[in-house]
Design a protein around this motif. Structure first.
Motif, mmCIF file in Angstrom:
data_model
loop_
_atom_site.group_PDB
_atom_site.id
_atom_site.type_symbol
_atom_site.label_atom_id
_atom_site.label_comp_id
_atom_site.label_asym_id
_atom_site.label_seq_id
_atom_site.Cartn_x
_atom_site.Cartn_y
_atom_site.Cartn_z
ATOM 1 N N ARG A 10 -26.752 32.592 -32.441
ATOM 2 C CA ARG A 10 -25.681 31.828 -31.793
ATOM 3 C C ARG A 10 -25.744 31.969 -30.275
ATOM 4 N N ASP A 11 -25.996 33.219 -29.783
ATOM 5 C CA ASP A 11 -26.165 33.429 -28.333
ATOM 6 C C ASP A 11 -27.304 32.573 -27.794
ATOM 7 N N LEU A 12 -28.388 32.546 -28.535
ATOM 8 C CA LEU A 12 -29.546 31.765 -28.104
ATOM 9 C C LEU A 12 -29.183 30.294 -27.956
ATOM 10 N N ARG A 13 -28.414 29.782 -28.903
ATOM 11 C CA ARG A 13 -27.995 28.378 -28.845
ATOM 12 C C ARG A 13 -27.048 28.125 -27.677
ATOM 13 N N SER A 14 -26.080 28.997 -27.517
ATOM 14 C CA SER A 14 -25.035 28.722 -26.521
ATOM 15 C C SER A 14 -25.418 29.154 -25.101
ATOM 16 N N GLU A 18 -29.493 30.425 -19.618
ATOM 17 C CA GLU A 18 -29.424 31.779 -19.053
ATOM 18 C C GLU A 18 -30.538 32.669 -19.628
ATOM 19 N N ILE A 19 -30.745 32.566 -20.926
ATOM 20 C CA ILE A 19 -31.763 33.380 -21.594
ATOM 21 C C ILE A 19 -33.163 32.956 -21.157
ATOM 22 N N MET A 20 -33.416 31.655 -21.072
ATOM 23 C CA MET A 20 -34.729 31.176 -20.633
ATOM 24 C C MET A 20 -35.009 31.584 -19.190
ATOM 25 N N ASP A 21 -33.978 31.564 -18.338
ATOM 26 C CA ASP A 21 -34.159 32.024 -16.955
ATOM 27 C C ASP A 21 -34.542 33.500 -16.930
ATOM 28 N N ALA A 22 -33.901 34.290 -17.797
ATOM 29 C CA ALA A 22 -34.218 35.724 -17.858
ATOM 30 C C ALA A 22 -35.644 35.938 -18.358
ATOM 31 N N GLN A 24 -38.123 33.838 -18.028
ATOM 32 C CA GLN A 24 -39.001 33.430 -16.927
ATOM 33 C C GLN A 24 -39.098 34.540 -15.880
ATOM 34 N N GLY A 25 -38.045 35.325 -15.746
ATOM 35 C CA GLY A 25 -38.039 36.445 -14.821
ATOM 36 C C GLY A 25 -38.694 37.701 -15.374
ATOM 37 N N GLY A 26 -39.208 37.650 -16.608
ATOM 38 C CA GLY A 26 -39.928 38.788 -17.165
ATOM 39 C C GLY A 26 -39.209 39.546 -18.263
ATOM 40 N N GLN A 27 -37.990 39.175 -18.591
ATOM 41 C CA GLN A 27 -37.209 39.864 -19.623
ATOM 42 C C GLN A 27 -37.644 39.410 -21.013
ATOM 43 N N SER A 28 -37.629 40.313 -21.971
ATOM 44 C CA SER A 28 -37.910 39.998 -23.377
ATOM 45 C C SER A 28 -36.654 40.224 -24.205
ATOM 46 N N PHE A 29 -36.544 39.524 -25.325
ATOM 47 C CA PHE A 29 -35.382 39.643 -26.202
ATOM 48 C C PHE A 29 -35.825 39.697 -27.658
ATOM 49 N N THR A 30 -35.034 40.384 -28.477
ATOM 50 C CA THR A 30 -35.175 40.335 -29.924
ATOM 51 C C THR A 30 -34.050 39.460 -30.442
ATOM 52 N N VAL A 31 -34.395 38.437 -31.226
ATOM 53 C CA VAL A 31 -33.399 37.512 -31.772
ATOM 54 C C VAL A 31 -33.019 37.994 -33.169
ATOM 55 N N THR A 32 -31.702 38.009 -33.435
ATOM 56 C CA THR A 32 -31.226 38.443 -34.744
ATOM 57 C C THR A 32 -30.452 37.325 -35.435
ATOM 58 N N ARG A 33 -30.466 37.387 -36.768
ATOM 59 C CA ARG A 33 -29.645 36.489 -37.591
ATOM 60 C C ARG A 33 -28.993 37.362 -38.651
ATOM 61 N N ASP A 34 -27.696 37.289 -38.749
ATOM 62 C CA ASP A 34 -26.935 38.116 -39.689
ATOM 63 C C ASP A 34 -27.258 39.602 -39.506
ATOM 64 N N GLY A 35 -27.457 40.010 -38.252
ATOM 65 C CA GLY A 35 -27.699 41.417 -37.940
ATOM 66 C C GLY A 35 -29.132 41.889 -38.157
#
Length: 89
Positions: A10-14, A18-22, A24-35
């Protein structure tokens, strides 16, 4: 190695801009669904830029000297001294 921040689907969608900018700046993320982790968003590696022969020569002039005997000794100490052919019969 640092732990990647987790973001929900949901964060990724909304917050996609902001996430794509981060990212592009070198940040990585782990995406979760239902925890549960379902994927990773990581920045692409940047392409190496071409270095001209003239620029390489200029950089090489200021590089430190290498003690060739010490370099060879280090190589001999760490390299496999006998060949191990995995396809030998």
């Amino acid at each position: 190695m640092s732990v990647q921040p987790e973001i929900t689907q949901r964060d990724l969608r909304s917050r996609s801009r902001e996430i794509m900018d981060a990212i592009q700046g070198g940040q990585s993320f782990t995406v979760t669904r239902d925890g549960q982790p379902i994927g990773q968003l990581v920045p692409l590696r940047r392409r190496r830029r071409f270095v001209s022969r003239r620029e390489f020569a200029a950089m090489s002039r200021t590089a430190p000297d290498i003690a060739l005997d010490a370099f060879r000794t280090d190589q001999d100490a760490t390299a496999d001294t006998y060949l191990n052919d995995p396809y030998a019969r």
